[in-house]
Write an enzyme that holds these catalytic residues in place. Structure first.
Site, short mmCIF file in Angstrom:
data_model
loop_
_atom_site.label_atom_id
_atom_site.label_comp_id
_atom_site.label_asym_id
_atom_site.label_seq_id
_atom_site.Cartn_x
_atom_site.Cartn_y
_atom_site.Cartn_z
N GLY A 227 -21.00 -16.26 5.74
CA GLY A 227 -22.29 -15.82 6.30
C GLY A 227 -22.50 -14.35 6.01
N SER A 228 -23.23 -13.70 6.90
CA SER A 228 -23.62 -12.31 6.68
C SER A 228 -22.48 -11.35 7.06
CB SER A 228 -24.85 -12.00 7.52
OG SER A 228 -24.55 -12.21 8.88
N VAL A 231 -22.39 -10.65 11.07
CA VAL A 231 -21.72 -11.67 11.89
C VAL A 231 -20.24 -11.75 11.51
CG1 VAL A 231 -21.66 -14.11 12.51
CG2 VAL A 231 -23.86 -12.97 12.24
N GLY A 232 -19.96 -11.66 10.22
CA GLY A 232 -18.57 -11.75 9.75
C GLY A 232 -17.70 -10.65 10.36
N GLU A 249 -16.18 -15.02 3.86
CA GLU A 249 -16.94 -14.87 2.62
C GLU A 249 -18.33 -14.42 3.02
OE1 GLU A 249 -15.93 -14.83 -0.32
OE2 GLU A 249 -13.98 -15.82 -0.15
N GLN A 330 -37.23 -15.28 6.77
CA GLN A 330 -36.70 -14.95 5.45
C GLN A 330 -37.83 -14.55 4.50
OE1 GLN A 330 -33.31 -14.77 4.40
NE2 GLN A 330 -34.36 -13.75 2.70
N GLU A 382 -28.66 -6.56 0.73
CA GLU A 382 -28.88 -7.94 0.32
C GLU A 382 -30.26 -8.41 0.80
OE1 GLU A 382 -26.39 -11.04 2.07
OE2 GLU A 382 -26.06 -11.80 0.04
P1 NDP Z 1 -25.23 -15.71 9.39
O1 NDP Z 1 -24.15 -14.71 9.31
O2 NDP Z 1 -26.43 -15.40 10.17
O3 NDP Z 1 -24.68 -17.08 9.98
C1 NDP Z 1 -23.56 -17.74 9.43
C2 NDP Z 1 -23.00 -18.70 10.46
O4 NDP Z 1 -22.46 -17.94 11.55
C3 NDP Z 1 -24.05 -19.62 11.06
O5 NDP Z 1 -23.48 -20.87 11.33
C4 NDP Z 1 -24.39 -18.90 12.36
O6 NDP Z 1 -24.94 -19.72 13.35
C5 NDP Z 1 -23.02 -18.40 12.76
N1 NDP Z 1 -23.02 -17.34 13.76
C6 NDP Z 1 -24.05 -16.55 14.15
N2 NDP Z 1 -23.65 -15.69 15.13
C7 NDP Z 1 -22.34 -15.94 15.34
C8 NDP Z 1 -21.36 -15.38 16.21
N3 NDP Z 1 -21.64 -14.40 17.05
N4 NDP Z 1 -20.10 -15.87 16.16
C9 NDP Z 1 -19.78 -16.84 15.30
N5 NDP Z 1 -20.68 -17.43 14.46
C10 NDP Z 1 -21.94 -16.98 14.47
O7 NDP Z 1 -25.60 -16.08 7.87
P2 NDP Z 1 -26.75 -17.06 7.34
O8 NDP Z 1 -26.55 -18.44 7.86
O9 NDP Z 1 -28.05 -16.38 7.55
O10 NDP Z 1 -26.39 -17.12 5.79
C11 NDP Z 1 -26.78 -16.15 4.89
C12 NDP Z 1 -25.63 -15.19 4.62
O11 NDP Z 1 -24.51 -15.92 4.14
C13 NDP Z 1 -25.96 -14.20 3.54
O12 NDP Z 1 -25.56 -12.92 3.91
C14 NDP Z 1 -25.14 -14.68 2.35
O13 NDP Z 1 -24.80 -13.70 1.44
C15 NDP Z 1 -23.96 -15.28 3.01
N6 NDP Z 1 -23.31 -16.23 2.12
C16 NDP Z 1 -22.12 -15.90 1.56
C17 NDP Z 1 -21.49 -16.73 0.67
C18 NDP Z 1 -20.16 -16.35 0.11
O14 NDP Z 1 -19.37 -17.23 -0.15
N7 NDP Z 1 -19.86 -15.09 -0.10
C19 NDP Z 1 -22.06 -18.01 0.28
C20 NDP Z 1 -23.32 -18.28 0.94
C21 NDP Z 1 -23.90 -17.40 1.84
P3 NDP Z 1 -26.56 -19.85 13.52
O15 NDP Z 1 -27.04 -20.50 12.28
O16 NDP Z 1 -26.67 -20.67 14.72
O17 NDP Z 1 -27.08 -18.44 13.67
#
Ligand code: NDP
Length: 480
Positions: A227-228, A231-232, A249, A330, A382
């Site tokens: 994810g982002s 959050v990561g 990632e 988005q 990004e």
């Molecule tokens: P987010 O970071 O917003 O969310 C990722 C996941 O984390 C979702 O399931 C989200 O839930 C969950 N989440 C949100 N808040 C928390 C928390 N406090 N604790 C634990 N989990 C949480 O990313 P996006 O879904 O918006 O995806 C886009 C991002 O992912 C981009 O930055 C992109 O670059 C990255 N990405 C990276 C890849 C890689 O391999 N490097 C591949 C694909 C994408 P919810 O949906 O409910 O908010």
């Protein structure tokens, strides 16, 4: 009246919940894919308990039987690739061919890890103590928390769940809030493969409740997150506090270098695919195009013409090349970065406007911003949309310096016919993946995937590297 579906699967059963959220088609916001049940905090506890119970049974399951479950998942995803792809395209907005391709890729990943079940090797090493042996073996972690983003609703869960199971772990999966339908289908397919009840549990719900609950749960031995960065970073902090294993990632700001000696038509095709396909909603998208002077004018002219010719529309309509942004937020983010780029002094050469189609959707035309510099926000942050910034560079030296002047380090690409230039770039780019005359996005299912710097924390995903995260080593000293 649209279908209401459970969103919580624990211990082999779909559970009823009190609240539901609507899953809306980004190509047609009047089309509700379904209403999905939302989990609550206690579901995380229940899911971890079920996964803990199932872990023992799975570890005792013979290797061939484990492998057959993974093959069964691969078979079923392959058999249903078209309908899964259609559902994915409907809820996420990826074009139908891309979405079907993603389903097939998910199947390939399960197939690869079905084979890996039988390839968990250890080592026997002579001890410094005469007569004794040292055995180094791999064991599963236990319960693994899997947290996935919305942009690859089948492939990313597959590349975490498949190795988790192959190496003997059980799983609690928190899918992204925007893609519950794909998550529900994949969960059902995994369950029907014959894995023990409770081996894979899925809790749909908010990141702050379900995701955070999973990350903080003492019963979860490791968390694999995509994810982002924002959050990561929170996931890394929470897992560090309780000394649990973590794999992150995250984002990218990937550079594609185009040198004077490039095959220009190939370079344009590589840039179009990398920058605009999947509506630019890929962590591996090419968002910085670094172009040397001798090819700059012709490359930009051809890129602008190609971007202008791309068909933007309903993700599932025949002929669509660029689907919608995933949601209104988005789309607004994409448009706002284009405004920021113009305010910073870059020139919008084509696209970058919200457009209407026959259905109400979040459509945007692919944008090329020319005369950009690497200091601009559009070159550093990004965007996650179909937006490419063209940055003029003097030569390969400057291209490499700018490629590496970046907080992220996921992928980088170069278009050139010079083996020497390609080799130097491959060696000096500070990224996890390098592409030569190929788009920065689009990777194979059987080799390591991941980045450096802010793009990654922890061991690589996919391929044989996946074993590093999903197993732990044990060293045994044996004196006969
Ligand atoms: P987010 O970071 O917003 O969310 C990722 C996941 O984390 C979702 O399931 C989200 O839930 C969950 N989440 C949100 N808040 C928390 C928390 N406090 N604790 C634990 N989990 C949480 O990313 P996006 O879904 O918006 O995806 C886009 C991002 O992912 C981009 O930055 C992109 O670059 C990255 N990405 C990276 C890849 C890689 O391999 N490097 C591949 C694909 C994408 P919810 O949906 O409910 O908010």
């Amino acid at each position: 009246m649209t279908e209401s579906r459970a969103g919580v699967f624990i211990g082999g059963e779909w559970l009823a919940t009190d609240t539901f959220v609507a899953n809306v088609n980004p190509s047609d916001t009047s089309d509700v894919v379904g209403h999905f049940g939302v989990g609550q905090a206690h579901h995380v506890d229940d899911a971890v308990a079920a996964a803990t119970r199932a872990a023992g049974e799975w570890r005792a399951t013979p290797l061939e039987a484990r492998a057959m479950c993974l093959h069964a998942i691969a078979d079923e995803v392959t058999r249903r690739a078209e309908s899964l792809g259609d559902l994915l395209a409907r809820e996420e907005g990826k074009t139908l061919p891309e979405a079907i391709g993603e389903a097939r890729r998910a199947a390939s990943i399960f197939r690869f890890f079905a084979g890996e079940v039988m390839r968990v090797h250890g080592e026997i090493i002579d001890s410094t103590r005469p007569g004794a042996d040292v055995l180094v073996t791999r064991e599963p972690l236990g319960v693994v928390g899997v947290i996935t983003p919305w942009n690859f609703p089948l492939a990313i869960p597959a590349w975490k769940i498949a190795p988790a199971l192959a190496y003997g772990n059980s799983v609690v999966w928190k899918p992204a809030s925007l893609v519950p339908a794909s998550a529900a289908e994949l969960t059902s397919i995994i369950h029907e493969s014959g894995v023990p009840a409770g081996l894979v549990n899925m809790v749909f719900g908010s990141g702050s409740t379900i995701g955070q609950g999973l990350v903080e749960h003492a019963g979860v031995a490791g968390v694999s997150f995509t994810g982002s960065v924002g959050v990561g970073t929170g996931v890394a902090t929470a897992t560090a506090q309780r000394l649990a294993r973590v794999q992150l990632e995250m984002g990218g700001k990937n550079a594609l270098v185009v040198l004077d000696d490039a095959d220009i038509d190939r370079a344009v095709d590589v840039a179009v695919q990398g920058s605009f396909y999947s509506t630019g909603q890929r962590c591996t998208a090419s968002s910085r195009l670094l172009v040397t002077p001798g090819i700059h004018e012709e490359f930009v002219d051809k890129l602008v013409a190609a971007a202008d010719g791309l068909v933007v529309g309903d993700a599932r309509a025949p002929g669509t090349q660029i689907g919608p942004a995933v949601n209104a937020e988005q789309l607004e983010q994409d448009l706002s970065y284009i405004r920021i780029g113009q305010d910073e002094g870059s020139e919008l050469l084509v696209g970058g406007v919200a457009v209407e189609r026959s259905t109400p959707g979040h459509f945007i035309t692919p944008a090329v911003l020319g005369s950009a510099s690497n200091e601009m926000r559009i070159s550093r942050e990004e965007i996650f949309g179909p937006v490419a910034a063209v940055i003029p560079v003097a030569d390969l030296d400057e291209a490499i310096a700018i490629t590496n002047d970046c907080d992220f380090g996921l992928t980088a690409g170069i278009c050139t016919t010079s083996l020497a230039a390609a080799t130097r770039f491959r060696r000096e780019a500070e990224v996890g993946m390098v592409m030569v005359n190929l788009p920065t996005a689009g990777v194979d299912a059987h080799v390591p995937f991941g980045g450096r710097k802010s793009s990654n924390l922890g061991p690589r995903e996919q391929g044989r590297s996946a074993i590093e995260f999903y197993t732990q080593l044990k060293t045994a000293y044996v004196m006969p």
